[in-house]
Design an enzyme around this catalytic site. Structure first.
Site: not given
Length: 366
Positions: A41, A45, A49, A52, A74, A76, A79
């Site tokens: 992704t 995080c 967080c 999933r 980058r 999230c 969160c």
């Protein structure tokens, strides 16, 4: 190494990292101690967080936000790891609310308290509980209990017991007397005199875990202590009840000790005896949750914090376990770390391991 083997090795490396456990259980206590990123992704995080759970082979760990961003990830959007957490944002307001509660003569109404600190009642109640481990009402009750203990004090401060009760914030002396046993462990008069003339019967025996001391007040078993030195156990009991009359047990009492020893050796038989449980409101909530863990099973400190409705109070749960004076009757030995390993135990980790092994052998049927 082919692609499949490489992914498997990455997964193994991640799972074997202690930080993975915090990510898997979304442990908010770990927030700020590290961050994790997800290759598929491109985001990083907080451990807590709510997104999933990522596949372990796609996860990397980072000490800081800067380190994660330097690696090309980058923050999230869910969160927001690069921004102060909800608790960090409201910590000062919760502290302010605690001072207001402590200085108020009566328990402030939730809506009024939230308005004074500038937060909506819903958010205020949720964050207050996350930070302190108690609701505002429970915090006020705990403060009143602490204050009345100080006002009464061993030896007294000169005022009447009624004055002490009202000075602590109770609206009526009758309401306090209804729960004085729970708050003080004895009547206010006896507490003021340091428990003078309170009778504690005790006896010391031996079991597979070493020496065991069992003590009984007029309300029930008030101490079950384990150790290697019978003399030290007796001194520990004396320190806990410095002004009580400690009376050595007779044959009838020693049969009660034998019943406790029998429970240690065969946990499946249960321990159906009255208990004299003394502690703060928070400690009693924790201890009740411990008593609900079935024989043969364990729970983590995080699990217990969630069960009592205070998921952020993991450290406070551990402290309550350490303060437990009723070994095996309140089974703090059934609480383990998130990864299942054994943590500290008031009576020694080896005794904790032995107790859990006995319970596992018994098949876990209470």
């Amino acid at each position: 190494m082919n692609t499949l083997t490489k992914k498997a090795q990455l997964a193994v490396n991640t799972i074997n990292d202690s930080r993975w456990t915090s990510v898997a259980v979304r442990n908010a206590e770990a927030d700020g101690t590290f961050y994790y990123s997800v290759r598929t992704t491109g985001v990083y995080c907080r451990p807590s967080c709510a997104a999933r759970l990522a596949r372990p082979e796609n996860v990397q760990f980072h000490a800081t936000c800067e380190e994660a961003e330097k690696a090309g990830f980058r923050p999230c959007k869910r969160c927001k790891p690069d921004q102060p957490s909800l608790i960090e944002q409201y910590a000062a307001k919760v502290t302010q609310a605690c001072r207001i509660i402590e200085e108020s003569e009566t328990t402030p109404v939730l809506e009024g308290l939230a308005k004074r600190v500038g937060v909506s009642p819903y958010h205020f109640h949720r964050v207050f509980r996350q930070v302190t481990g108690l609701t505002p009402r429970q915090y006020a009750a705990a403060h009143r209990e602490k204050k009345v203990r100080n006002e009464l004090g061993y030896g007294g401060a000169g005022g009447t017991i009624t004055d002490a009760i009202f000075d602590a914030g109770y609206n009526s002396s009758s309401r306090f007397y209804e729960k004085s046993d729970q708050v003080l462990g004895m009547t206010p008069t006896r507490y003021r005199t340091g428990g003078v003339n309170a009778e504690i019967r005790f006896a010391i025996g031996e079991c597979s875990l070493g020496s065991i001391l069992v003590a009984h007040s007029d309300r029930g078993i008030c101490a079950i202590l384990l150790g290697d030195d019978p003399g030290k156990l007796a001194r520990d009991l004396q320190d806990s009840f410095p002004h009580a009359n400690l009376i050595g047990g007779d044959n009838d009492f020693e049969r009660l000790v034998a019943k406790v020893v029998g429970f240690i050796e065969a946990p499946d038989i249960g321990l159906d005896l009255p208990l004299d449980i003394r502690g703060t409101a928070f400690q009693q909530r924790v201890w009740q949750a411990l008593r609900e863990i079935p024989v043969g099973e364990t729970a983590s400190y995080t699990d217990i914090a969630k069960r009592i409705g205070s998921p952020k109070a993991v450290r406070a749960v551990a402290q309550a376990c350490a303060a437990n004076a009723l070994a095996v009757a309140i089974p703090c030995h059934r609480v383990v770390r998130n990864d299942g390993t054994l943590s500290g135990y008031r009576w020694g980790v080896e005794r904790k391991r032995a107790l859990l092994e006995k319970e596992a052998e018994g098949g876990g049927h209470a």
